[in-house]
Design a protein around this motif. Structure first.
Motif, PDB file in Angstrom:
ATOM      1  N   LEU A   1       0.755  -1.376   0.345  1.00 11.95           N
ATOM      2  CA  LEU A   1      -0.228  -0.606   0.335  1.00 11.95           C
ATOM      3  C   LEU A   1       0.967   0.554   0.086  1.00 11.95           C
ATOM      4  O   LEU A   1       1.895   1.228  -0.101  1.00 11.95           O
TER       5      LEU A   1
ATOM      6  N   VAL B   1       9.085  -8.040   3.835  1.00 12.11           N
ATOM      7  CA  VAL B   1       7.983  -7.328   5.190  1.00 12.11           C
ATOM      8  C   VAL B   1       6.157  -7.380   4.597  1.00 12.11           C
ATOM      9  O   VAL B   1       6.441  -7.686   3.766  1.00 12.11           O
ATOM     10  N   SER B   2       5.242  -7.684   5.944  1.00 11.11           N
ATOM     11  CA  SER B   2       3.914  -7.834   5.552  1.00 11.11           C
ATOM     12  C   SER B   2       3.531  -6.005   5.122  1.00 11.11           C
ATOM     13  O   SER B   2       2.294  -6.025   4.273  1.00 11.11           O
ATOM     14  N   HIS B   3       3.677  -5.303   5.649  1.00 10.94           N
ATOM     15  CA  HIS B   3       2.635  -3.941   5.392  1.00 10.94           C
ATOM     16  C   HIS B   3       3.428  -3.017   5.416  1.00 10.94           C
ATOM     17  O   HIS B   3       4.773  -2.651   5.531  1.00 10.94           O
ATOM     18  N   TYR B   4       2.849  -1.754   5.196  1.00 11.68           N
ATOM     19  CA  TYR B   4       3.778  -0.568   4.778  1.00 11.68           C
ATOM     20  C   TYR B   4       4.609  -0.001   5.050  1.00 11.68           C
ATOM     21  O   TYR B   4       5.830   0.292   5.008  1.00 11.68           O
ATOM     22  N   ILE B   5       3.873   0.386   6.311  1.00 16.85           N
ATOM     23  CA  ILE B   5       4.457   0.795   7.555  1.00 16.85           C
ATOM     24  C   ILE B   5       5.697   0.294   8.032  1.00 16.85           C
ATOM     25  O   ILE B   5       6.819   0.819   8.770  1.00 16.85           O
ATOM     26  N   GLU B   6       5.539  -1.257   7.865  1.00 19.44           N
ATOM     27  CA  GLU B   6       6.937  -1.355   8.437  1.00 19.44           C
ATOM     28  C   GLU B   6       8.028  -1.434   6.865  1.00 19.44           C
ATOM     29  O   GLU B   6       9.001  -1.564   7.370  1.00 19.44           O
TER      30      GLU B   6
ATOM     31  N   ARG C   1       8.087   1.076   5.581  1.00 18.60           N
ATOM     32  CA  ARG C   1       8.538   2.592   5.305  1.00 18.60           C
ATOM     33  C   ARG C   1      10.173   2.880   6.477  1.00 18.60           C
ATOM     34  O   ARG C   1      11.017   3.163   6.019  1.00 18.60           O
TER      35      ARG C   1
END
Lengths: 373, 373
Positions: free
Chosen positions: A60, A220-225, A227
């Motif tokens: 995302l 990693v799985s998520h956009y925040i990770e 970043r």
């Protein structure tokens, strides 16, 4: 005035003195860029598409397309119409004396396997940028996109457009197959030095296309990770430049780290200085503490600036990263995590403000002083 | 007394109150471990060797073998003789009430493709450690080495030896194919919670064996860069645990980060808290700021402690990483970058000293209070 109005007013406040913004993205218009490509590639693109791997296919973003929701870019009229919007709603609005476009095309082209095609597309982006943007407004400065898959072709592109005074640096994505200190890239640094251009690294393309997974522990799985991983890769490049001895080979080279955050640099330098004292016999060409190489050779842009939990930590951390000489303000316009010139940084004394918002960038890029002092 | 004597005296000074050391390495004696293995593996080892990929095959270390040069470990007499040396020259010498062995074997076994063999060797290391070290001295506590290639076999091993009160945590190497928040590892966390054991991550094996390259930009060339990359991988795990929602699934799970440094955690938490505010709709199961998950669920060991350039930054940075509740002292004995209990940390007030050097670890591991208050 209700609080909504107040907040709107404060959002629209201009800096009193003009500033230099070191990270701005301009939309590129594919149909216009196409005209700068050789016919063979125009035909391939017509048949197969552009071959541009994208973060959006894996992760995302903060908004759809990544842009601020309060911008109303013109839907018609191509680059000419875009430029007008950009001048009024960005450069004028925020009192920007110079804005550094960090590329006039997509970094994706640096992550495809076909280096010849990448070279042609980089040239097209660069020529398009010069014609449609840089030559239209003296405030707008550009970055040379290079086909970094092939350092020899990259050097050719730097030599081809590097003498244009509106091109102020060479730019690559942070995502990379090898850390940027690796000798593989030396022809690029020779060309940077020959053309007196800094080498800029902008977060993007980590784990995408030809690049390995974005962390040393895989995907990693998520956009925040994702970043958070970007700063780690930038840290890898920083250490790589120093310990591979790049600045021994190219003593005038400057490196700009863009959009990977800033305050993590402090503990990294503490670690590296300490380890260098213990381990310097393993890299004897590294003559000074790593923090000295950082101070002399690196510059870092501010956005997205970290907010320490205790506001009193801001200035000591700024001091620890040599903000007075090494930090350069950036908005990242028009992206969703835009940093406002008047709201994003803590209150600074006038001298430090001027270093960060103007002088550090003016010195690095050789830009003239403000027209209105 | 000349300065050499003074420095020797200060090196040998004992802490006035006893301490808990949270990262100690014991040598393992292959011929003794061998007796704990099934015959099929004993024969394979005789024919093919141990199958233990090692950092030494890729990178340098601080010393040959990684140990302090001023230790004179006995060359004969196996684990019994080693134990005696360890008791006198380490536990007694530094007034250590409890010392946590971070494994009684090599993390290498966690990076080979054959999970069944890895499981057998982990069991052998664990049994060897219990028999030869943990049961010989009540000060020595152990960590359960698991075949993390296979989380189900790992859970079995945790259940097999987890009820031994001398085993105080489960341990894995920092190098990993997937970040540790990934659901692949869930059976391990179920077993940790079932046995009331923290999950510990110790730097090692980054980029070695089955693990991907140690950075998101591929391989680095030098050991000092490799050391810097370790903190980055630990940061990846930290973010992964939080954003995969591991602590929502396992609310009592504690995670210990060992030997990856400490102060980098502060800017990482600032970044994550900020990004979480903007992006929390993408990971709605993350209910609190990331720094709250860190405070409640993570513990971090001190060695190798970073030295800020300005000593006045030490305490504010300690505060930023919640040192009073989350930091646990470690020496990393007998490795070359050993942190002395009396010399490595800045002067702390008595209460904070006691939290870092004793109470935080005593609470985490459920260890009794000092015999001599």
């Amino acid at each position: 005035m209700d609080t909504t109005d107040q907040s709107q007013a404060s959002k629209n406040r201009k800096p009193k003195r003009s500033i230099i913004d070191c990270d701005i993205h301009a939309g590129s218009f594919s149909d216009e860029v196409l005209t700068y490509l050789p016919r063979i590639y125009r035909e391939q693109i017509k048949t197969f598409g552009w071959r541009l791997p994208s973060q959006n296919a894996m992760y995302l973003n903060g908004t759809g397309g990544g842009a601020k929701q309060d911008e109303n870019f013109p839907k018609e009229g191509g680059s000419a119409s875009y430029l007008k919007y950009f001048q009024t709603n960005f450069l004028d609005k925020h009192n920007i004396e110079y804005g550094i476009l960090t590329g006039t095309g997509s970094y994706s082209i640096q992550t495809i396997p076909d280096a010849d095609y990448a070279a042609a597309v980089c040239s097209a982006y660069n020529d398009y940028g010069i014609d449609k943007l840089l030559s239209q407004d003296e405030r707008i400065k550009g970055s040379i996109l290079i086909p970094k898959q092939d350092p020899i072709l990259s050097a050719k592109e730097i030599d081809r457009v590097g003498s244009n005074p509106d091109m102020v640096q060479v730019i690559v994505a942070n995502g990379a197959e090898k850390p940027y200190g690796n000798r593989f890239y030396n022809p690029i640094y020779e060309a940077c030095v020959r053309n007196n251009l800094p080498f800029a690294i902008h977060v993007s393309m980590e784990g995408i296309g030809t690049n390995p997974a974005p962390t040393g522990a895989g995907q990693v799985s998520h956009y925040i990770e994702y970043r958070a991983a970007r700063a780690q890769i930038m840290a890898t490049h920083l250490a790589s430049f120093i310990f591979e001895g790049v600045f021994e080979k190219f003593p005038t080279l400057k490196v700009v780290m863009i959009e990977a955050g800033t305050l993590w640099i402090a503990p990294l330098l503490w670690r590296l200085d300490q380890d260098w004292k213990a381990l310097r016999s393993q890299t004897p060409w590294v003559k000074e503490p790593p923090s000295e190489y950082y101070r002399k050779h690196f510059r870092v842009t501010s956005q997205p600036i970290e907010m320490p939990h205790k506001p009193t930590m801001f200035l000591p951390m700024f001091e620890a990263i040599n903000a007075d000489t090494n930090l350069m303000f950036a908005t990242d316009f028009p992206h969703w995590d835009f940093d406002s010139p008047t709201l994003s940084l803590p209150k600074l004394d006038e001298e430090l403000w001027d270093r960060i918002f103007y002088q550090n960038a003016a010195e690095l890029y050789g830009l003239p002083q403000r027209r209105n002092q």
